[in-house]
Design an enzyme around this catalytic site. Structure first.
Site, PDB file in Angstrom:
ATOM      1  N   CYS A  81       0.910  -1.383  -0.517  1.00  0.00           N
ATOM      2  CA  CYS A  81      -0.227  -0.026  -0.093  1.00  0.00           C
ATOM      3  C   CYS A  81       0.841   0.994   0.211  1.00  0.00           C
ATOM      4  O   CYS A  81       1.777   1.660   0.578  1.00  0.00           O
ATOM      5  CB  CYS A  81      -0.944   0.117   1.272  1.00  0.00           C
ATOM      6  SG  CYS A  81      -1.745   1.300   1.407  1.00  0.00           S
ATOM      7  N   TRP A 121      -7.177  -7.013   3.868  1.00  0.00           N
ATOM      8  CA  TRP A 121      -6.288  -7.476   4.921  1.00  0.00           C
ATOM      9  C   TRP A 121      -6.173  -8.911   5.734  1.00  0.00           C
ATOM     10  O   TRP A 121      -6.659  -7.924   6.505  1.00  0.00           O
ATOM     11  CB  TRP A 121      -5.257  -6.410   5.354  1.00  0.00           C
ATOM     12  CG  TRP A 121      -4.927  -4.775   4.528  1.00  0.00           C
ATOM     13  CD1 TRP A 121      -5.923  -3.738   4.175  1.00  0.00           C
ATOM     14  CD2 TRP A 121      -4.485  -4.641   2.710  1.00  0.00           C
ATOM     15  NE1 TRP A 121      -5.389  -3.083   3.209  1.00  0.00           N
ATOM     16  CE2 TRP A 121      -4.838  -3.993   2.469  1.00  0.00           C
ATOM     17  CE3 TRP A 121      -3.130  -6.429   2.330  1.00  0.00           C
ATOM     18  CZ2 TRP A 121      -3.610  -3.839   1.275  1.00  0.00           C
ATOM     19  CZ3 TRP A 121      -2.679  -5.361   1.407  1.00  0.00           C
ATOM     20  CH2 TRP A 121      -3.120  -4.032   0.714  1.00  0.00           C
ATOM     21  N   THR A 160      -8.618  -0.227   6.351  1.00  0.00           N
ATOM     22  CA  THR A 160      -7.661   0.043   5.384  1.00  0.00           C
ATOM     23  C   THR A 160      -5.947   0.591   6.547  1.00  0.00           C
ATOM     24  O   THR A 160      -6.375   0.332   7.570  1.00  0.00           O
ATOM     25  CB  THR A 160      -8.222   1.906   5.038  1.00  0.00           C
ATOM     26  OG1 THR A 160      -8.255   2.594   6.268  1.00  0.00           O
ATOM     27  CG2 THR A 160      -8.937   1.527   4.394  1.00  0.00           C
ATOM     28  N   VAL A 161      -4.993  -0.186   5.705  1.00  0.00           N
ATOM     29  CA  VAL A 161      -4.391   0.856   6.626  1.00  0.00           C
ATOM     30  C   VAL A 161      -3.562   1.645   5.620  1.00  0.00           C
ATOM     31  O   VAL A 161      -4.157   2.391   4.413  1.00  0.00           O
ATOM     32  CB  VAL A 161      -2.856  -0.990   6.234  1.00  0.00           C
ATOM     33  CG1 VAL A 161      -3.583  -2.202   6.721  1.00  0.00           C
ATOM     34  CG2 VAL A 161      -2.923  -0.911   4.002  1.00  0.00           C
ATOM     35  N   GLU A 176      -5.002   7.818   8.985  1.00  0.00           N
ATOM     36  CA  GLU A 176      -4.706   8.491   7.954  1.00  0.00           C
ATOM     37  C   GLU A 176      -3.651   8.589   7.683  1.00  0.00           C
ATOM     38  O   GLU A 176      -2.988   9.560   8.127  1.00  0.00           O
ATOM     39  CB  GLU A 176      -6.035  10.252   8.095  1.00  0.00           C
ATOM     40  CG  GLU A 176      -5.519  11.408   6.801  1.00  0.00           C
ATOM     41  CD  GLU A 176      -5.023  11.022   5.232  1.00  0.00           C
ATOM     42  OE1 GLU A 176      -4.454  10.900   4.806  1.00  0.00           O
ATOM     43  OE2 GLU A 176      -6.494  10.291   5.146  1.00  0.00           O
ATOM     44  N   SER A 177      -3.253   8.336   6.629  1.00  0.00           N
ATOM     45  CA  SER A 177      -1.989   8.433   6.570  1.00  0.00           C
ATOM     46  C   SER A 177      -0.765   9.901   6.579  1.00  0.00           C
ATOM     47  O   SER A 177      -0.011  10.690   7.077  1.00  0.00           O
ATOM     48  CB  SER A 177      -1.123   7.669   4.922  1.00  0.00           C
ATOM     49  OG  SER A 177      -1.680   8.507   3.691  1.00  0.00           O
ATOM     50  N   TYR A 224      -4.839   5.296  -9.244  1.00  0.00           N
ATOM     51  CA  TYR A 224      -6.481   4.321  -8.787  1.00  0.00           C
ATOM     52  C   TYR A 224      -7.529   5.137 -10.080  1.00  0.00           C
ATOM     53  O   TYR A 224      -8.265   3.858 -10.126  1.00  0.00           O
ATOM     54  CB  TYR A 224      -6.356   5.374  -7.651  1.00  0.00           C
ATOM     55  CG  TYR A 224      -5.554   4.266  -6.528  1.00  0.00           C
ATOM     56  CD1 TYR A 224      -5.982   2.685  -6.127  1.00  0.00           C
ATOM     57  CD2 TYR A 224      -3.755   4.712  -6.306  1.00  0.00           C
ATOM     58  CE1 TYR A 224      -5.482   1.615  -5.219  1.00  0.00           C
ATOM     59  CE2 TYR A 224      -3.576   3.638  -5.633  1.00  0.00           C
ATOM     60  CZ  TYR A 224      -4.056   3.081  -5.469  1.00  0.00           C
ATOM     61  OH  TYR A 224      -2.766   2.159  -3.525  1.00  0.00           O
TER      62      TYR A 224
END
Length: 357
Positions: A81, A121, A160-161, A176-177, A224
């Protein structure tokens, strides 16, 4: 049990205000409930990413709800990811991987529960099942989905990751990255091995934010939008925006070493995680084939330059990357065939030293 904790206790949050999406009706208006990226489609056939939901902050303030303490937090990632890889890159180049440990899931999505069809995942059962992935020794979870359900009984969004987990309160701090990397950049400096590295310096923040906006829309998320489009029109529009943004980056990087000049910043890390996947995955799997990364001399050498930053190469597991994309999207690649190449050597010499002062 902590569910969605406000960020009002965080010194960091007061400097970087955000919007909490607890009442956000975006997905109700345009999508069915998104359980993975493959579900995030509008009626026009365009891919539209829904927002993250756990948005609390870790702070250097010892009195905050989530204080920056060594050993308290755990980062769950997938090497496949790009959003999770941003965070892993920060752990490595800031020297925080001893203070914050991490676990990677297996690369290919699997069933996350026996009683529904969700694919997501999953952790391996043993240390040797998938090199690079490991069981969840912290919570004993079998899936990332189980972590979300442990943190919030009523959670119904995507699983999510990355997941930034608080071991003490047994909950998700943030998924949230963009916000996680900001925390890692500043809030742990007292325990970081490389505290002087500031990837979001105050004098460059406006420029970084502007870069992030169009690079995210056109490139990070743009690949994406190309790959998940279900109609020709949205695909062509996304591809046009993608290559306009790549051309713009190529022009910028023909004049300076990094996106903001001679200083490595957050904008570079965010761009890198997409570029490193481009020729190996996106050019084929997401139909981003008008021009390869290797056909952009400045971008290609720039990618090699960033890959060779100490610690950065350890965040790139190309086996996981290729297995995930080619093996987890059956509507795009129904037989799960993984291409042989191109197996690019990013440790090869680059020419970016020509910009050294």
């Amino acid at each position: 049990m902590i569910k969605f904790i406000p960020n009002s206790h965080s010194v960091f949050a007061s400097k970087h205000p955000i919007t909490v999406f607890s009442n956000f009706n975006f997905t109700q208006r345009t999508l069915k409930m998104a359980r993975s990226a493959l579900d995030e489609m509008s009626e026009s056939g365009a891919f539209i990413r829904s927002p993250s939901t756990f948005r609390s902050f870790i702070s250097r303030d010892p009195n905050s709800t989530f204080p920056a303490e060594p050993g308290r937090y755990h980062l769950y990632v997938s090497y496949a990811c790009p959003w999770a890889s941003r965070c892993l890159a920060y752990l490595k180049i800031k020297g925080l991987d001893k203070a914050i440990d991490f676990t990677s899931v297996k690369p290919i999505w699997e069933r996350t529960k026996e009683n529904d069809e969700h694919m997501g995942w999953v952790f391996p059962d043993t240390e040797t099942e998938q090199p690079g992935a490991a069981p969840d020794h912290l919570n004993g979870a079998k899936t990332i989905r189980a972590l979300y359900e442990l943190a919030s009984e009523n959670y119904s969004g995507k699983y999510t990751v990355p997941v930034l987990w608080d071991k003490k309160l047994k909950t998700i701090v943030n998924n949230e990255s963009e916000e996680i990397i900001r925390m890692l950049n500043t809030e742990f400096n007292e325990i970081a091995e490389n505290p002087s590295l500031d990837l979001y310096p105050s004098h460059l923040q406006t420029q970084i934010n502007e870069l992030n906006d169009w690079i995210y829309s056109g490139i990070n998320n743009g690949v994406y939008k190309c790959g998940f489009a279900k109609k020709q029109g949205p695909y062509e529009e996304a591809a046009k925006q993608l290559y306009e943004a790549l051309d713009k980056c190529e022009e910028i990087l023909g004049k300076q070493r990094y996106l903001c000049g001679d200083t490595l910043t957050e904008a570079d890390v965010r761009l890198f995680v997409t570029l490193i996947r481009f020729d190996e995955v996106y050019a084929v799997h997401f139909k981003c084939n008008k021009k390869l990364l290797r056909e952009y001399p400045n971008l290609f050498n720039y990618t090699k330059d960033l890959f060779q930053i100490p610690g950065m190469s350890s965040t790139v597991n190309m086996e996981h990357i290729k297995k995930h994309y080619y093996g987890s999207h059956p509507t795009i690649n129904p037989y799960g065939i993984i291409p042989f190449g191109p197996n690019i050597d990013y440790l090869a010499p680059h020419d970016r030293d020509r910009f050294a002062s």
